[in-house]
Design a protein around this motif. Structure first.
Motif, PDB file in Angstrom:
ATOM      1  N   CYS A  38      -9.099  55.407   1.492  1.00 37.76           N
ATOM      2  CA  CYS A  38      -9.079  54.359   2.509  1.00 37.76           C
ATOM      3  C   CYS A  38      -7.756  53.603   2.468  1.00 37.76           C
ATOM      4  CB  CYS A  38     -10.258  53.408   2.365  1.00 37.76           C
ATOM      5  SG  CYS A  38     -10.249  52.420   0.871  1.00 37.76           S
ATOM      6  N   LEU A  39      -7.364  53.129   3.634  1.00 37.90           N
ATOM      7  CA  LEU A  39      -6.193  52.262   3.746  1.00 37.90           C
ATOM      8  C   LEU A  39      -6.602  50.868   3.305  1.00 37.90           C
ATOM      9  CD1 LEU A  39      -4.943  53.291   7.308  1.00 37.90           C
ATOM     10  CD2 LEU A  39      -3.984  54.057   5.132  1.00 37.90           C
ATOM     11  N   ILE A  40      -5.725  50.192   2.575  1.00 36.08           N
ATOM     12  CA  ILE A  40      -6.023  48.810   2.222  1.00 36.08           C
ATOM     13  C   ILE A  40      -4.978  47.883   2.831  1.00 36.08           C
ATOM     14  CG2 ILE A  40      -7.257  49.410   0.115  1.00 36.08           C
ATOM     15  CD1 ILE A  40      -4.769  48.566  -1.441  1.00 36.08           C
ATOM     16  N   ASN A  41      -5.379  46.658   3.050  1.00 37.36           N
ATOM     17  CA  ASN A  41      -4.514  45.732   3.788  1.00 37.36           C
ATOM     18  C   ASN A  41      -3.446  45.109   2.888  1.00 37.36           C
ATOM     19  OD1 ASN A  41      -5.697  43.445   2.484  1.00 37.36           O
ATOM     20  ND2 ASN A  41      -7.418  43.563   3.918  1.00 37.36           N
ATOM     21  N   PHE A  42      -2.624  44.292   3.498  1.00 31.05           N
ATOM     22  CA  PHE A  42      -1.461  43.725   2.801  1.00 31.05           C
ATOM     23  C   PHE A  42      -1.784  42.468   1.987  1.00 31.05           C
ATOM     24  CE2 PHE A  42       0.728  46.078   6.281  1.00 31.05           C
ATOM     25  CZ  PHE A  42       1.449  46.939   5.470  1.00 31.05           C
ATOM     26  N   ASN A  43      -3.061  42.150   1.837  1.00 32.00           N
ATOM     27  CA  ASN A  43      -3.435  40.978   1.041  1.00 32.00           C
ATOM     28  C   ASN A  43      -3.205  41.204  -0.454  1.00 32.00           C
ATOM     29  OD1 ASN A  43      -4.244  39.623   3.318  1.00 32.00           O
ATOM     30  ND2 ASN A  43      -6.366  40.313   3.172  1.00 32.00           N
ATOM     31  N   TYR A  44      -3.055  42.474  -0.838  1.00 25.80           N
ATOM     32  CA  TYR A  44      -2.898  42.809  -2.250  1.00 25.80           C
ATOM     33  C   TYR A  44      -1.432  43.106  -2.550  1.00 25.80           C
ATOM     34  CZ  TYR A  44      -7.876  43.599  -1.532  1.00 25.80           C
ATOM     35  OH  TYR A  44      -9.189  43.451  -1.178  1.00 25.80           O
ATOM     36  N   ASN A  45      -0.932  42.542  -3.655  1.00 22.91           N
ATOM     37  CA  ASN A  45       0.426  42.888  -4.059  1.00 22.91           C
ATOM     38  C   ASN A  45       0.390  44.047  -5.050  1.00 22.91           C
ATOM     39  OD1 ASN A  45       0.487  41.881  -6.920  1.00 22.91           O
ATOM     40  ND2 ASN A  45       0.088  39.909  -5.910  1.00 22.91           N
ATOM     41  N   SER A  46       1.531  44.651  -5.273  1.00 23.43           N
ATOM     42  CA  SER A  46       1.583  45.862  -6.092  1.00 23.43           C
ATOM     43  C   SER A  46       1.186  45.597  -7.545  1.00 23.43           C
ATOM     44  CB  SER A  46       2.982  46.485  -6.037  1.00 23.43           C
ATOM     45  OG  SER A  46       3.960  45.587  -6.515  1.00 23.43           O
ATOM     46  N   PHE A  47       1.513  44.433  -8.099  1.00 18.16           N
ATOM     47  CA  PHE A  47       1.166  44.136  -9.490  1.00 18.16           C
ATOM     48  C   PHE A  47      -0.352  44.125  -9.678  1.00 18.16           C
ATOM     49  CE2 PHE A  47       5.233  41.668 -10.912  1.00 18.16           C
ATOM     50  CZ  PHE A  47       6.002  42.754 -10.524  1.00 18.16           C
ATOM     51  N   GLU A  48      -1.032  43.507  -8.741  1.00 18.67           N
ATOM     52  CA  GLU A  48      -2.493  43.415  -8.804  1.00 18.67           C
ATOM     53  C   GLU A  48      -3.123  44.798  -8.761  1.00 18.67           C
ATOM     54  OE1 GLU A  48      -6.011  40.932  -6.440  1.00 18.67           O
ATOM     55  OE2 GLU A  48      -4.039  41.199  -5.532  1.00 18.67           O
ATOM     56  N   LEU A  49      -2.629  45.651  -7.875  1.00 18.92           N
ATOM     57  CA  LEU A  49      -3.184  46.999  -7.721  1.00 18.92           C
ATOM     58  C   LEU A  49      -2.831  47.879  -8.917  1.00 18.92           C
ATOM     59  CD1 LEU A  49      -2.404  47.401  -3.931  1.00 18.92           C
ATOM     60  CD2 LEU A  49      -4.680  47.201  -4.948  1.00 18.92           C
ATOM     61  N   ILE A  50      -1.628  47.725  -9.435  1.00 22.25           N
ATOM     62  CA  ILE A  50      -1.223  48.476 -10.625  1.00 22.25           C
ATOM     63  C   ILE A  50      -2.130  48.136 -11.802  1.00 22.25           C
ATOM     64  CG2 ILE A  50       0.584  48.657 -12.403  1.00 22.25           C
ATOM     65  CD1 ILE A  50       2.632  48.295 -10.059  1.00 22.25           C
ATOM     66  N   ASP A  51      -2.348  46.855 -12.028  1.00 21.40           N
ATOM     67  CA  ASP A  51      -3.114  46.402 -13.200  1.00 21.40           C
ATOM     68  C   ASP A  51      -4.576  46.839 -13.144  1.00 21.40           C
ATOM     69  OD1 ASP A  51      -0.779  45.212 -14.010  1.00 21.40           O
ATOM     70  OD2 ASP A  51      -1.376  43.172 -13.487  1.00 21.40           O
ATOM     71  N   LYS A  52      -5.140  46.894 -11.953  1.00 23.85           N
ATOM     72  CA  LYS A  52      -6.567  47.220 -11.807  1.00 23.85           C
ATOM     73  C   LYS A  52      -6.815  48.720 -11.659  1.00 23.85           C
ATOM     74  CE  LYS A  52      -8.112  42.908 -11.656  1.00 23.85           C
ATOM     75  NZ  LYS A  52      -9.065  42.368 -12.645  1.00 23.85           N
ATOM     76  N   SER A  53      -5.773  49.485 -11.354  1.00 22.98           N
ATOM     77  CA  SER A  53      -5.949  50.916 -11.080  1.00 22.98           C
ATOM     78  C   SER A  53      -6.062  51.735 -12.358  1.00 22.98           C
ATOM     79  CB  SER A  53      -4.768  51.446 -10.262  1.00 22.98           C
ATOM     80  OG  SER A  53      -3.577  51.432 -11.045  1.00 22.98           O
ATOM     81  N   ARG A  54      -6.625  52.947 -12.228  1.00 20.26           N
ATOM     82  CA  ARG A  54      -6.645  53.901 -13.339  1.00 20.26           C
ATOM     83  C   ARG A  54      -5.363  54.742 -13.350  1.00 20.26           C
ATOM     84  NH1 ARG A  54     -11.775  54.362 -15.744  1.00 20.26           N
ATOM     85  NH2 ARG A  54     -12.844  52.409 -15.256  1.00 20.26           N
ATOM     86  N   MET A  55      -4.720  54.843 -12.183  1.00 20.05           N
ATOM     87  CA  MET A  55      -3.504  55.635 -12.072  1.00 20.05           C
ATOM     88  C   MET A  55      -2.755  55.178 -10.825  1.00 20.05           C
ATOM     89  SD  MET A  55      -3.099  59.796 -12.020  1.00 20.05           S
ATOM     90  CE  MET A  55      -3.305  60.072 -10.261  1.00 20.05           C
ATOM     91  N   VAL A  56      -1.434  55.332 -10.846  1.00 17.79           N
ATOM     92  CA  VAL A  56      -0.602  55.012  -9.686  1.00 17.79           C
ATOM     93  C   VAL A  56       0.111  56.283  -9.247  1.00 17.79           C
ATOM     94  CG1 VAL A  56       1.317  53.613  -8.802  1.00 17.79           C
ATOM     95  CG2 VAL A  56      -0.272  52.644 -10.480  1.00 17.79           C
ATOM     96  N   ALA A  57       0.099  56.553  -7.946  1.00 17.55           N
ATOM     97  CA  ALA A  57       0.753  57.754  -7.420  1.00 17.55           C
ATOM     98  C   ALA A  57       1.696  57.358  -6.285  1.00 17.55           C
ATOM     99  CB  ALA A  57      -0.300  58.745  -6.904  1.00 17.55           C
ATOM    100  N   LEU A  58       2.881  57.954  -6.303  1.00 20.95           N
ATOM    101  CA  LEU A  58       3.860  57.702  -5.237  1.00 20.95           C
ATOM    102  C   LEU A  58       4.930  58.774  -5.318  1.00 20.95           C
ATOM    103  CD1 LEU A  58       6.232  54.768  -6.304  1.00 20.95           C
ATOM    104  CD2 LEU A  58       4.629  55.837  -7.873  1.00 20.95           C
ATOM    105  N   VAL A  59       5.684  58.932  -4.231  1.00 25.36           N
ATOM    106  CA  VAL A  59       6.766  59.930  -4.237  1.00 25.36           C
ATOM    107  C   VAL A  59       8.026  59.368  -4.881  1.00 25.36           C
ATOM    108  CG1 VAL A  59       5.893  61.208  -2.258  1.00 25.36           C
ATOM    109  CG2 VAL A  59       7.531  59.360  -1.879  1.00 25.36           C
ATOM    110  N   SER A  60       8.262  58.091  -4.739  1.00 25.22           N
ATOM    111  CA  SER A  60       9.396  57.408  -5.358  1.00 25.22           C
ATOM    112  C   SER A  60       9.263  55.925  -5.031  1.00 25.22           C
ATOM    113  CB  SER A  60      10.730  57.944  -4.824  1.00 25.22           C
ATOM    114  OG  SER A  60      10.904  57.582  -3.469  1.00 25.22           O
ATOM    115  N   GLY A  61      10.138  55.119  -5.634  1.00 23.15           N
ATOM    116  CA  GLY A  61      10.138  53.709  -5.289  1.00 23.15           C
ATOM    117  C   GLY A  61       9.935  52.788  -6.475  1.00 23.15           C
TER     118      GLY A  61
END
Length: 394
Positions: free
Chosen positions: A359-382
């Protein structure tokens, strides 16, 4: 003495660096590829070197004085080796497809002509070395890089790291980590960089990347000018350009495209907002941080995953059943001052939404919050990848 080409050669600072290098290590600059506006500056530092404008390169236009550099001998072996770069090149042409005229057939023709042009130029000028300021990503310079790799011509480019003011010279964009690992330094990390790492480990307000902070100032979500205000803002410059510039038709077409493109951006942004959801951060999830397109961070530095949808589809298929995949778009994708709608549209997001565990999530969440709560982070670069490494390691 090494014969070299300067790519992305329209910036004065870059020309000064190459001039110093040419004196220090005995370089013979035979050819410069750069912006249309940079020619006069290039002539100051390299008065005897041929300057090839980006606008010529983009359209694969070869001035008569360069001779016939697009011969018809399309060697099968040469193009077979280049094939690994083809899809990246074809996708890069999105940035020039303002009027929708770049069909697959035309893109393939450009691919063939650009490849032959660079091959023949390298052979004619006996080029040993090509300098890129950053990873090539404008299609025509990317294919110059690809041809160099095939012909075993050395390349050098400069990779900016996430640490402030830290830049590495590398031979290729594909193996940046390997290149950096080879660099031995006796110097300790600076106090400024230690302070920066501390901020990345603290709150998002403190550790927010400078480029994101800058873009948020220029683009507050959905804060687009109205249709008529946008025209009113652009019209005075259009009138000046029509009176004083040579290419009046191109100038007018560009004006029309910018007006239409802003409306596209508004429509796509609205679709994303309407279809993005509130994330349940108590669940097991993978955070996918999308990269802006068209940008070098996604293509070519995303490699074969320049098609970010493919990355999400692979993850969707591979993750355990009790995992969700939260996809967040880069805020830069919707900025009003770039033609991002040429690479992503509503169909891109519709395909993401259709995946069963995504699912797409909205812009209310910043990357630090999502990183800390996630089990894994995936991206092509950045920068999110760097932030993840710092925050997940400590």
């Amino acid at each position: 003495m090494k014969n070299c080409i300067i790519a992305q050669g329209g910036l004065v600072d870059w020309l000064i660096i190459i001039k110093k290098l040419s004196l220090d290590i005995n370089l013979n600059v035979k050819f410069i590829l750069g912006s249309d506006q940079g020619k006069s500056d290039a002539n100051k530092y390299f008065p005897d070197t041929y300057y090839y404008k980006n606008s010529f390169a983009k359209n694969c236009y070869i001035p008569k004085e360069l001779g016939n550099l697009i011969s018809q001998d399309k060697t099968d072996i040469f193009f077979k080796k280049l094939d690994i770069y083809k899809n990246n090149y074809l996708k890069m042409l999105d940035r020039f497809n303002a009027d929708g005229s770049l069909s697959i057939k035309k893109r393939l023709l450009f691919f063939n002509n650009h490849a032959i042009f660079w091959r023949n130029l390298i052979q004619k000028k006996k080029i040993n070395l090509v300098f890129f300021r950053i990873a090539p990503h404008q299609a025509y310079d990317f294919l110059l890089y690809a041809v160099c790799r095939i012909m075993k011509v050395k390349t050098v480019m400069f990779e900016k790291t996430n640490l402030p003011n830290l830049i590495f010279p590398v031979k290729s964009y594909e193996n940046v980590k390997d290149e950096i690992d080879k660099i031995k330094s006796s110097e300790k990390i600076s106090n400024d960089n230690n302070n920066f790492l501390r901020k990345v480990n603290s709150s998002y307000n403190e550790g927010m990347p400078p480029h994101v902070r800058f873009k948020l100032k220029k683009f507050q979500g959905g804060n687009y000018p109205t249709f008529f205000r946008h025209i009113a803002k652009k019209l005075p410059q259009l009138i000046v350009n029509l009176f004083f510039k040579k290419y009046r038709l191109n100038t007018f077409n560009r004006f029309i495209f910018e007006i239409i493109n802003l409306q596209r951006n508004k429509r796509i942004y609205k679709f994303y907002i309407q279809n993005s959801k509130i994330a349940d951060l108590t669940k097991k999830f993978i955070f996918v941080a999308l990269q802006c397109e068209p940008e070098r961070q996604s293509n070519p530095q995303g490699g074969s995953f320049f098609n970010q949808l493919k990355m999400i589809e692979y993850l969707s298929y591979a993750v355990p059943k009790d995992y969700l995949i939260y996809v967040k778009e880069h805020i830069s994708q919707f900025k009003s001052f770039q033609n991002c709608s040429l690479s992503k549209n509503e169909e891109f997001y519709k395909k993401i939404i259709k995946l069963k565990n995504v699912c797409l999530i909205n812009f209310n969440y910043n990357s630090f919050e999502l990183i800390d709560k996630s089990r894994m982070v995936a991206l092509v670069s950045g920068s999110v990848g760097f932030e993840s490494f710092v925050r997940k390691t400590n």
